[in-house]
Design a protein around this motif. Structure first.
Motif, PDB file in Angstrom:
ATOM      1  N   ARG A  19       0.803  -1.220   0.000  1.00 25.31           N
ATOM      2  CA  ARG A  19       0.000   0.000   0.000  1.00 25.31           C
ATOM      3  C   ARG A  19       0.838   1.273   0.000  1.00 25.31           C
ATOM      4  O   ARG A  19       0.345   2.340  -0.363  1.00 25.31           O
ATOM      5  N   ARG A 166       5.096   4.809   8.234  1.00 25.06           N
ATOM      6  CA  ARG A 166       3.666   4.505   8.144  1.00 25.06           C
ATOM      7  C   ARG A 166       3.135   4.036   9.511  1.00 25.06           C
ATOM      8  O   ARG A 166       2.014   4.382   9.909  1.00 25.06           O
ATOM      9  N   GLY A 170       0.299   5.731  11.695  1.00 22.30           N
ATOM     10  CA  GLY A 170      -0.862   4.939  12.113  1.00 22.30           C
ATOM     11  C   GLY A 170      -1.168   5.106  13.593  1.00 22.30           C
ATOM     12  O   GLY A 170      -2.335   5.113  14.008  1.00 22.30           O
ATOM     13  N   ASP A 266      -3.987  -2.998  10.495  1.00 25.73           N
ATOM     14  CA  ASP A 266      -4.731  -1.797  10.877  1.00 25.73           C
ATOM     15  C   ASP A 266      -3.953  -0.895  11.837  1.00 25.73           C
ATOM     16  O   ASP A 266      -4.271   0.286  11.972  1.00 25.73           O
ATOM     17  N   PHE A 269      -2.660   1.922   9.859  1.00 28.29           N
ATOM     18  CA  PHE A 269      -3.604   2.822   9.195  1.00 28.29           C
ATOM     19  C   PHE A 269      -4.746   3.147  10.156  1.00 28.29           C
ATOM     20  O   PHE A 269      -5.877   2.713   9.962  1.00 28.29           O
ATOM     21  N   GLY A 270      -4.383   3.847  11.253  1.00 25.07           N
ATOM     22  CA  GLY A 270      -5.379   4.170  12.279  1.00 25.07           C
ATOM     23  C   GLY A 270      -6.547   4.935  11.694  1.00 25.07           C
ATOM     24  O   GLY A 270      -6.365   5.888  10.947  1.00 25.07           O
ATOM     25  N   ASP A 271      -7.738   4.478  12.027  1.00 27.61           N
ATOM     26  CA  ASP A 271      -8.931   5.192  11.577  1.00 27.61           C
ATOM     27  C   ASP A 271      -9.202   6.363  12.504  1.00 27.61           C
ATOM     28  O   ASP A 271      -9.034   6.250  13.722  1.00 27.61           O
ATOM     29  N   ASP A 272      -9.648   7.451  11.953  1.00 29.30           N
ATOM     30  CA  ASP A 272     -10.176   8.506  12.804  1.00 29.30           C
ATOM     31  C   ASP A 272     -11.482   8.006  13.404  1.00 29.30           C
ATOM     32  O   ASP A 272     -12.267   7.343  12.720  1.00 29.30           O
ATOM     33  N   PRO A 273     -11.723   8.321  14.681  1.00 28.47           N
ATOM     34  CA  PRO A 273     -12.977   7.853  15.286  1.00 28.47           C
ATOM     35  C   PRO A 273     -14.159   8.601  14.692  1.00 28.47           C
ATOM     36  O   PRO A 273     -14.026   9.704  14.180  1.00 28.47           O
ATOM     37  N   GLU A 274     -15.308   7.963  14.750  1.00 32.34           N
ATOM     38  CA  GLU A 274     -16.567   8.581  14.331  1.00 32.34           C
ATOM     39  C   GLU A 274     -16.816   9.838  15.170  1.00 32.34           C
ATOM     40  O   GLU A 274     -16.804   9.772  16.400  1.00 32.34           O
ATOM     41  N   GLY A 444     -14.828  15.060  16.178  1.00 31.53           N
ATOM     42  CA  GLY A 444     -13.754  14.070  16.112  1.00 31.53           C
ATOM     43  C   GLY A 444     -12.848  14.147  17.330  1.00 31.53           C
ATOM     44  O   GLY A 444     -12.506  13.131  17.946  1.00 31.53           O
ATOM     45  N   GLN A 448     -12.228  11.361  20.412  1.00 32.49           N
ATOM     46  CA  GLN A 448     -10.958  10.884  20.969  1.00 32.49           C
ATOM     47  C   GLN A 448     -10.911  11.098  22.471  1.00 32.49           C
ATOM     48  O   GLN A 448     -10.409  10.262  23.227  1.00 32.49           O
TER      49      GLN A 448
END
Lengths: 454, 454
Positions: A19, A166, A170, A266, A269-274, A444, A448
């Motif tokens: 990636r 990366r 992440g 994962d 590639f940490g996701d931003d929280p909802e 956001g 967090q």
């Protein structure tokens, strides 16, 4: 077990590399654009009859960039005997000629930033100094860093750097800006060099006992108080990791263990929280039974590297003042967009009218008599004895934290200077459920805050 | 200034002496009654054909009693080779014969207490031991103390003792019982002897730097951890002031300065404060903005010297448990009549649902991993990082202090044993305004609590 984990990790790294490794086309496009830019700058130098060379620096010069990054950094290196005024003048003239759509930015001296063939280009003038310890400006270090790394990073190591970078992104620890206070690109590359690769670096970091002190060239000439010390190979007096906070060192350690324990893509590639809604925030507050308060004001018009240290200093001052006065802060944070927010969550919005105040031991006669006389005729409770000491219970100045934040006492806590100026203009204090309104802009950040992770 | 204060102090002492020096008639009455009692005891001894002598001890034997005190202490001293059973039997037989209306009390062994010609008489059997360090029972010391003091206290020094004793009573520091933990009669007399008089003792005490260590016979053979140490002239291993608390030493220091600074008779005759009504208590609570709580139960049926240490231990345990859990106790007290009361005043009755809990530094890998794993899957907030450490916010066991006091957790705080037994039977918890009801029985104690003095 370690064997299979290790295999797993190799697979994970391979999948990450799929990636992030720039493909041939991307490399070619970058190389060609950089070459075009370089010759244009050289043309301008020739036109001006100035003796200077052009250097490609940064991650795209060293093959350590992540696929999709579009940054090209070109340094124009002028002779050390040039005066600063001429350097600035030449630098801007060339920059504006090569990047006519660009604009000027200012670090220690001005430089030109602009777009070229879809790349983000920085054209930075610097002096050709002997080494990192005889700088005329902070950017003069960069060519030396570039030279040091270029000589040592082969393709395989460059790939390892990309993986580590990366990983740091992440987990949210990448970047030496003063908001993040994480790992700089240069630090990332030095660490991979030092440990010989990503996995061995991760294994080492999992076991670090800060202060961790590394000195690749074994030439460090002073000591540092930081949790991570990496002596700059081009400057024996500089810690490359000076900006990196203890928390980000701990963050790397935590996620290094997590990765070794349960290797997975994962983590890279940490996701931003909802983002939370106002109702979500209020539900959290209700569940926690606390009183959040927020000081909200127009964000001062300064760069982020000035803004965030001031916000951090300000919220730390507020939290410690509220703590000292008994409101028992639980946690605090700060965030900014057009408006800036100093956010603190209190165990108690209100306090009793009286506060205990302990005096000196009775046998320390001078102090004891001074304390007793100061309170004997006032409207405090006491002085009375508690063991061998005097104590009184006196009236609190503030029994409501919101009143404190709305009073001039706010300006005594050690605010950042631009924050203070802005608060002198105008601010509002949100209390309890009212902080829900912040979710519109900062959902956001609040997500967090209310679901905190390492 | 010091000169005139000093004159004032002499006048004050003279006026105190007018009120406390026993007059000729009182002295004669006491002497005659004591002589009658002594010969009655001697008659009984003769009738039993026991070889023992009769000794007058205590303040009335040494001229150090305050006018109005009606205590006569007679010791019947049996040979050291007598067995304990016979001593007890003889002691009680003689006591009951001389004081037929009296009753038996029990310290280390039984003795008889009764009234005679309007005096309160103690008839105590003891052994004739060589010195204070070879006791067979605690009371065997008394004749040695008496002998030591009688040989050294002339009429003038005895008068100084009376003044000091009155002063200690006035400030609430007289008495070696375990409720007061103050200065015993014997200690009072030794201090006056040591400093040569009341005024020089007061001047010295005003400047004490505890630990204060006095050893009149210069024979002390061990060290003590107490704020005031006076080695018993009859026993090199005993601190006569062992019971005297740091607070009472500080109290003497405070009022010694007060007396020197502003000599006045009222310091010697402290008034009890006006008892508070329920409404007074509630008005104080309202003014202070706190939440008082009281655990109320039947006072255990034990002597005060057992009861008060247990009450002190129990309320200290409750206060520290409430403190540890975040309810921020401001002050506490305890009092007892038919019912006993453990009273604590809290800054907060209730707390948020979450409590911060700090973990180990991340780099202490074993502990850190243990902490993280313990909380990672729970319903805590976190673990998250705070600097180089893990932290979580977890649910509180008690968000209401009253619930805690009504739960079994009350029995984990280190209660005194008889207090614990009684609480297992029955207790009630009063909260906030409800403590007003205590004023009916404890209005005086509550007046002291809400207007605390040194």
């Amino acid at each position: 077990m370690a064997e299979s984990d290790s295999e797993d990790l190799s697979h994970v790294v391979a999948r990450v590399r799929e990636r992030i490794d720039p493909d041939e086309a991307e490399q070619t496009a970058l190389r060609e654009t950089a070459a075009t830019l370089t010759s244009r700058v050289e043309d301008e130098l020739a036109a001006l009859s100035v003796d200077a060379d052009v250097l490609r620096v940064g991650s795209t010069a060293r093959g350590t960039w992540l696929s999709g990054d579009r940054d090209i950094d070109l340094f124009i290196r002028f002779p050390d005997d040039l005066d600063r005024e001429s350097l600035e003048r030449y630098g801007l003239a060339i920059g504006n000629a090569v990047l006519p759509e660009g604009h000027e930015e200012y670090a220690e001296h001005p430089y030109v930033v602009g777009e070229f063939d879809g790349f983000d280009v920085d054209l930075v003038p610097c002096f050709d100094v002997d080494d990192g310890s005889s700088l005329r400006s902070a950017v003069d270090r960069t060519p030396h860093h570039n030279e040091y790394l270029t000589a040592r990073l082969d393709d395989e190591l460059a790939a390892e750097v990309r993986v580590f970078k990366r990983f740091l992104k992440g987990i949210g620890a990448y970047g030496s800006n003063l908001r993040t206070q994480g790992f700089s690109g240069y630090l990332t590359e030095l660490l991979v060099l030092e440990y010989g690769g990503f996995e061995s670096l991760i294994c080492a970091a999992a076991d670090w006992h800060p202060p961790v002190e590394l000195d690749p060239e074994d030439h460090g000439s002073r000591s540092f108080d930081d949790p991570l010390v990496v002596i700059d190979p081009t400057d024996p007096t500089r810690n490359v990791a000076a900006v990196c906070s203890a928390e980000n060192v701990a963050r790397l350690q935590h996620y290094a263990r997590e990765l070794l324990d349960d290797p997975r893509v994962d983590l890279f590639f940490g996701d931003d929280p909802e983002p939370l809604s106002a109702e979500d925030v209020q539900e959290h507050v209700r569940r926690r039974g606390t009183t959040p308060m927020a000081v909200v004001f127009d964000a001062p018009d300064v760069v982020e590297d000035q803004l965030y240290p001031q916000l951090y200093k300000s919220i730390a001052g507020i939290e410690s003042e509220l703590d000292r006065r008994g409101f028992a802060p639980i946690r605090s944070t700060t965030f900014a967009a057009d408006r800036a927010v100093l956010f603190v969550e209190l165990a108690h919005r209100t306090l009793p009218n009286v506060a205990r105040h302990d005096g000196p031991p009775v046998h320390v006669r001078n102090h004891a008599e001074g304390f007793y006389d100061a309170y004997a005729d006032g409207d405090t409770y006491g002085p009375f004895l508690d063991g061998d000491r005097y104590a009184v219970e006196r009236e609190r100045e503030f029994t409501d934290a919101a009143e404190l934040l709305r009073s001039d006492t706010l300006f005594t806590v050690g605010l950042g200077s631009h924050v203070e100026e802005q608060l002198q203009e105008e601010y509002e204090v949100l209390v309890g459920d009212e902080v829900g309104g912040l979710a519109e802009t900062f959902g956001g950040e609040l997500a967090q805050y209310f679901d905190p992770k390492p």
